[in-house]
Design a protein around this motif. Structure first.
Motif, PDB file in Angstrom:
ATOM      1  N   MET A 136       4.864  -0.167  -4.473  1.00  0.00           N
ATOM      2  CA  MET A 136       5.767   0.177  -3.353  1.00  0.00           C
ATOM      3  C   MET A 136       5.035  -0.104  -2.026  1.00  0.00           C
ATOM      4  SD  MET A 136       8.353   2.313  -1.964  1.00  0.00           S
ATOM      5  CE  MET A 136       8.898   3.742  -2.867  1.00  0.00           C
ATOM      6  N   ALA A 137       5.672  -0.875  -1.149  1.00  0.00           N
ATOM      7  CA  ALA A 137       5.033  -1.255   0.117  1.00  0.00           C
ATOM      8  C   ALA A 137       5.117  -0.118   1.130  1.00  0.00           C
ATOM      9  CB  ALA A 137       5.723  -2.483   0.687  1.00  0.00           C
ATOM     10  N   THR A 138       4.063   0.011   1.973  1.00  0.00           N
ATOM     11  CA  THR A 138       4.069   0.985   3.056  1.00  0.00           C
ATOM     12  C   THR A 138       4.271   0.225   4.362  1.00  0.00           C
ATOM     13  OG1 THR A 138       2.280   1.990   1.819  1.00  0.00           O
ATOM     14  CG2 THR A 138       2.731   2.922   3.987  1.00  0.00           C
ATOM     15  N   LYS A 143       2.695  -4.239   7.222  1.00  0.00           N
ATOM     16  CA  LYS A 143       3.198  -3.922   5.886  1.00  0.00           C
ATOM     17  C   LYS A 143       2.036  -4.065   4.901  1.00  0.00           C
ATOM     18  CE  LYS A 143       6.814  -5.494   2.805  1.00  0.00           C
ATOM     19  NZ  LYS A 143       7.649  -6.636   2.531  1.00  0.00           N
ATOM     20  N   THR A 157       0.985  -3.946   0.924  1.00  0.00           N
ATOM     21  CA  THR A 157       1.573  -4.002  -0.416  1.00  0.00           C
ATOM     22  C   THR A 157       0.465  -4.163  -1.449  1.00  0.00           C
ATOM     23  OG1 THR A 157       3.367  -5.249   0.614  1.00  0.00           O
ATOM     24  CG2 THR A 157       3.358  -5.152  -1.782  1.00  0.00           C
ATOM     25  N   ALA A 208      -4.863  -4.960  -1.607  1.00  0.00           N
ATOM     26  CA  ALA A 208      -3.530  -4.857  -1.008  1.00  0.00           C
ATOM     27  C   ALA A 208      -3.362  -6.011  -0.042  1.00  0.00           C
ATOM     28  CB  ALA A 208      -3.365  -3.524  -0.290  1.00  0.00           C
ATOM     29  N   GLU A 209      -2.114  -6.456   0.068  1.00  0.00           N
ATOM     30  CA  GLU A 209      -1.793  -7.529   1.010  1.00  0.00           C
ATOM     31  C   GLU A 209      -1.289  -6.902   2.307  1.00  0.00           C
ATOM     32  OE1 GLU A 209       0.721 -11.484   0.410  1.00  0.00           O
ATOM     33  OE2 GLU A 209       1.981  -9.716   0.683  1.00  0.00           O
ATOM     34  N   ASN A 229      -8.068   0.643  -0.659  1.00  0.00           N
ATOM     35  CA  ASN A 229      -7.730  -0.487  -1.551  1.00  0.00           C
ATOM     36  C   ASN A 229      -8.914  -1.404  -1.873  1.00  0.00           C
ATOM     37  OD1 ASN A 229      -4.629  -0.399  -1.900  1.00  0.00           O
ATOM     38  ND2 ASN A 229      -4.948  -0.020   0.289  1.00  0.00           N
TER      39      ASN A 229
END
Ligand code: SIN
Length: 288
Positions: free
Chosen positions: A1-3, A9, A11, A19-20, A44
């Motif tokens: 789930m993306a923040t 953003k 992800t 995380a991206e 991350n």
């Protein structure tokens, strides 16, 4: 789930780590967004920040927001006029390498061979090949957490010996590039000593802190016992469930936290194709 935070953003990238990050310009980040990015970084372990086109000066300024720049001991490939940036490159100009052609070819955490190793590394993709040139990272927090309890107990208080000198390391070979260059090895600083399990200064998480490239022994342990224990730990961290592999795009800015990961340049760029990266490292703390 993306923040989603303002335009930023974040992800998750894989089950192992990473995380991206999209929607930011690293050259122009307000304090609040930077603080959130730094928290995500610690959480991350690796961040893949997409679509950045930083000049070496902008990359240096961004790196300085994380702390003091750490200069590489090999001065040969520091960028002229911007020595905070180390050039990694397969390009050749006038018969000479433009940058380090084979950096990171064995699993390691940056500069663990000095007393105060790197905290953060930033690697910016300037030129990427069509084939090869991937990089892998291992989650050393998960590596620690998945050890059997009796191994965790055994590691308490043990201190690893780290060395830059490849000639002292039975697990790795000497690359052709430096094969006959004795001067290269004379530049090796004295060995450094770090706990095999370290605690992250910001998250409090414990991580294994050792690597096949730089960890050559264990202090105060009989040599045979030390090598057997290292073999066992290196076998444990070979578990592919702990690994994220990155295929690069131009403009990727990869940030990794050397306290909680080791990484490997997979090399394999075919002749005629080229890869160029700009690397900046930021001093960490003395590991505890
Ligand atoms: C490094 O180990 O710093 C370089 C990694 C890479 O070029 O893929």
């Amino acid at each position: 789930m993306a923040t989603v935070l303002n335009d930023m953003k974040i992800t998750p990238l894989s089950d192992a780590l990473g995380a991206e990050v999209t929607g930011i310009n690293a050259a122009d980040l307000d304090e609040d967004t930077f603080a959130r990015l730094r928290d995500a970084y610690h959480e991350n372990i690796v961040l893949v920040v997409r679509d950045q086109h930083l000049t070496p000066a902008e990359q240096t300024a961004f790196a300085r927001r994380f702390g003091e720049i750490q200069y590489h001991i090999n001065k040969e490939y520091l960028m002229p006029g911007q020595p905070e940036v180390l050039i990694l490159s397969t390009e050749i100009k006038d018969g000479k390498n433009v940058g380090v052609p084979d950096a990171g070819s064995d699993w390691h955490s940056d500069h663990s061979y000095v007393d105060q190793p790197t905290g953060y590394t930033l690697l910016h993709a300037i030129k990427v090949p069509k084939d090869g040139g991937d990089t892998e990272w291992t989650n050393m927090v998960a590596a620690y957490e998945t050890l059997p309890d009796d191994m965790k107990t055994r590691l308490e208080g043990l201190v690893g010996i780290h060395s830059f000198n490849r000639l002292k390391n039975p697990r790795i070979s000497v690359p052709v590039l430096h094969g006959h260059d004795e001067e290269y090895y004379k530049r090796s600083p004295p060995d450094s000593f770090h706990p095999l399990v370290r605690t992250h200064p910001h998250t409090g998480r414990k991580a294994l802190y050792l690597s096949p490239r730089f960890t050559i022994g264990i202090k105060d342990l009989d040599e045979a016992d030390a090598q057997a224990l290292l073999d066992e730990l290196f076998a444990h961290i070979r578990n592919r469930d702990l690994v994220y592999r990155h295929r690069w795009n131009v403009g990727d800015l990869l940030l990794w936290d050397n306290r909680t990961t080791i990484h490997l340049a997979c090399l394999g760029v075919p002749e005629g194709q080229h890869r160029r990266m700009h690397r900046t490292t930021v001093l960490g703390e003395i590991p505890v």
